[in-house]
Motif scaffolding. Structure first.
Motif, mmCIF file in Angstrom:
data_model
loop_
_atom_site.group_PDB
_atom_site.id
_atom_site.type_symbol
_atom_site.label_atom_id
_atom_site.label_comp_id
_atom_site.label_asym_id
_atom_site.label_seq_id
_atom_site.Cartn_x
_atom_site.Cartn_y
_atom_site.Cartn_z
ATOM 1 N N GLU A 236 35.386 30.760 37.032
ATOM 2 C CA GLU A 236 36.554 31.514 36.293
ATOM 3 C C GLU A 236 35.868 32.597 35.621
ATOM 4 O OE1 GLU A 236 39.073 29.361 33.605
ATOM 5 O OE2 GLU A 236 39.660 27.678 35.116
ATOM 6 N N ARG B 219 34.894 35.336 38.334
ATOM 7 C CA ARG B 219 35.859 35.574 38.792
ATOM 8 C C ARG B 219 36.472 36.848 38.056
ATOM 9 N NH1 ARG B 219 39.854 32.063 38.816
ATOM 10 N NH2 ARG B 219 40.975 32.822 36.865
ATOM 11 N N ASP B 220 36.626 36.895 36.851
ATOM 12 C CA ASP B 220 36.795 37.741 35.581
ATOM 13 C C ASP B 220 35.986 39.034 35.752
ATOM 14 O OD1 ASP B 220 39.174 36.405 35.092
ATOM 15 O OD2 ASP B 220 38.024 35.387 33.130
ATOM 16 N N LYS C 166 34.192 39.738 38.370
ATOM 17 C CA LYS C 166 34.335 40.570 39.580
ATOM 18 C C LYS C 166 35.292 41.414 39.423
ATOM 19 C CE LYS C 166 34.807 39.704 44.544
ATOM 20 N NZ LYS C 166 35.160 38.577 45.564
ATOM 21 N N GLU C 167 36.440 41.103 38.773
ATOM 22 C CA GLU C 167 37.840 41.897 38.718
ATOM 23 C C GLU C 167 37.229 43.074 37.955
ATOM 24 O OE1 GLU C 167 40.763 39.532 37.163
ATOM 25 O OE2 GLU C 167 41.099 38.368 39.274
#
Length: 327
Positions: free
Chosen positions: A164, A167-168, A170-171
């Protein structure tokens, strides 16, 4: 008279030909069987068979020995009308049919494999170390820690990643890259005429993005281009020295001290400072180069660092007579 020990064997059966076979058929059969049963060409085969083949060749290809052998073994000497060996041809046709059946079975198996789904019997495993998706056969009965990832070469199940959080990151990196790419499109079109600070700033942005999330696509090429341009700017000593010489030649035109110290013509100095300020934006290492200027009072040659000249030219004194050089 003792019986020849070789006569206990049926050499026609050993060579897989009929008693009526010609010498040419016998020789061809011998060569084919030697390749099949030779121990040097086929591992694990006994040399007994090859000895029998050699014995059969020695007897059957010698007319006198074959005549004695046939009479001793009571073989029929009546040869068929055609010289071709029926038994040999028949055995070859049977072997050929077997091969055809095997080929058909293989083709059928290939067609069945093509009709199956591509991932049938396979599983997809995401590496807990690098996040790579690996395609593996169904090895659920094995310990996954004994299987290594195809990219990072580390065993599966040994990592402890927070997906998680990743993913943050990466964004966040993708959003930063979009902003940096706008500047990149402006810079890359004519990078050799862009200011050094802009290139350095863009390089720092991409470096920061890579630190946030290393696997953002399309950054490595841009980083290399920016680093190469900065390296070229810092190492292009020939260009920087040429600029310093041109500015020194321009300063040599500055001779007048004005009328009673007033109405001084400082246009030459201002032009040189303006030119150097612009070039310093392109070549920061130019500040370490030096200008040469002859004192208007004693004609002594003075060497002035460009960074000092641009920052405070009014307070630079002659090294010989200590007169202000540019007043």
């Amino acid at each position: 008279m003792f019986r020849n020990p070789a006569y206990q064997y049926n050499f026609y059966e050993i060579l897989e030909v009929s008693p009526a076979a010609t010498s040419g058929v016998i020789e061809a059969a011998y060569k084919a069987l030697v390749k099949k049963y030779h121990p040097d060409l086929n591992a694990g085969i006994s040399d007994h068979k090859i000895k029998l083949l050699n014995m059969a060749k020695e007897i059957l290809l010698d007319d006198s020995k074959r005549k004695d052998y046939d009479s001793a073994m009571n073989f029929n000497h009546h040869k068929p009308k055609f010289t071709s060996d029926y038994n040999s041809t028949h055995s070859l046709s049977i072997e050929n049919e077997k091969l055809k059946n095997e080929i058909r079975a293989l083709h059928k198996k290939i067609e069945n494999l093509k009709s199956q789904p591509a991932d049938d019997g396979n599983v997809f495993v995401i590496c807990t170390n690098c996040g790579t998706k690996n395609r593996l056969p169904d090895l659920s009965y094995l310990n996954m820690q004994s299987i290594k990832c195809g990219l990072c070469k580390l065993p599966f199940g040994t990592g402890n990643r927070d997906f998680e959080k990743e993913r943050d990151l990466k964004e966040k990196a993708s959003a930063m890259k979009k902003t940096a790419d706008v500047e990149w499109r402006r810079v890359s079109a004519n990078i050799n005429k862009i200011e050094y600070n802009r290139i350095e700033s863009l390089l720092n942005k991409y470096t920061e993005i890579q630190q946030v999330y290393p696997r953002v696509y399309g950054i490595k090429t841009k980083l290399k281009s920016l680093k190469d341009e900065l390296l070229l700017r810092n190492s292009n000593i020939v260009v920087m020295r040429k600029i310093a010489m041109e500015c020194s030649d321009e300063l040599s035109k500055y001779k007048s001290g004005g009328i009673f110290g007033l109405f001084k013509n400082e246009k030459v100095i201002n032009d040189v400072k303006e030119k150097l300020s612009g070039e310093l934006l392109m070549y920061p290492k130019l500040s370490e180069e030096k200008l040469t200027f002859n004192c208007r009072s004693c004609e002594a040659k003075n060497v002035v660092k460009i960074s000092l000249f641009v920052a405070n030219h009014e307070n630079i004194l002659c090294g010989h007579c200590h007169v202000n050089l540019f007043k």
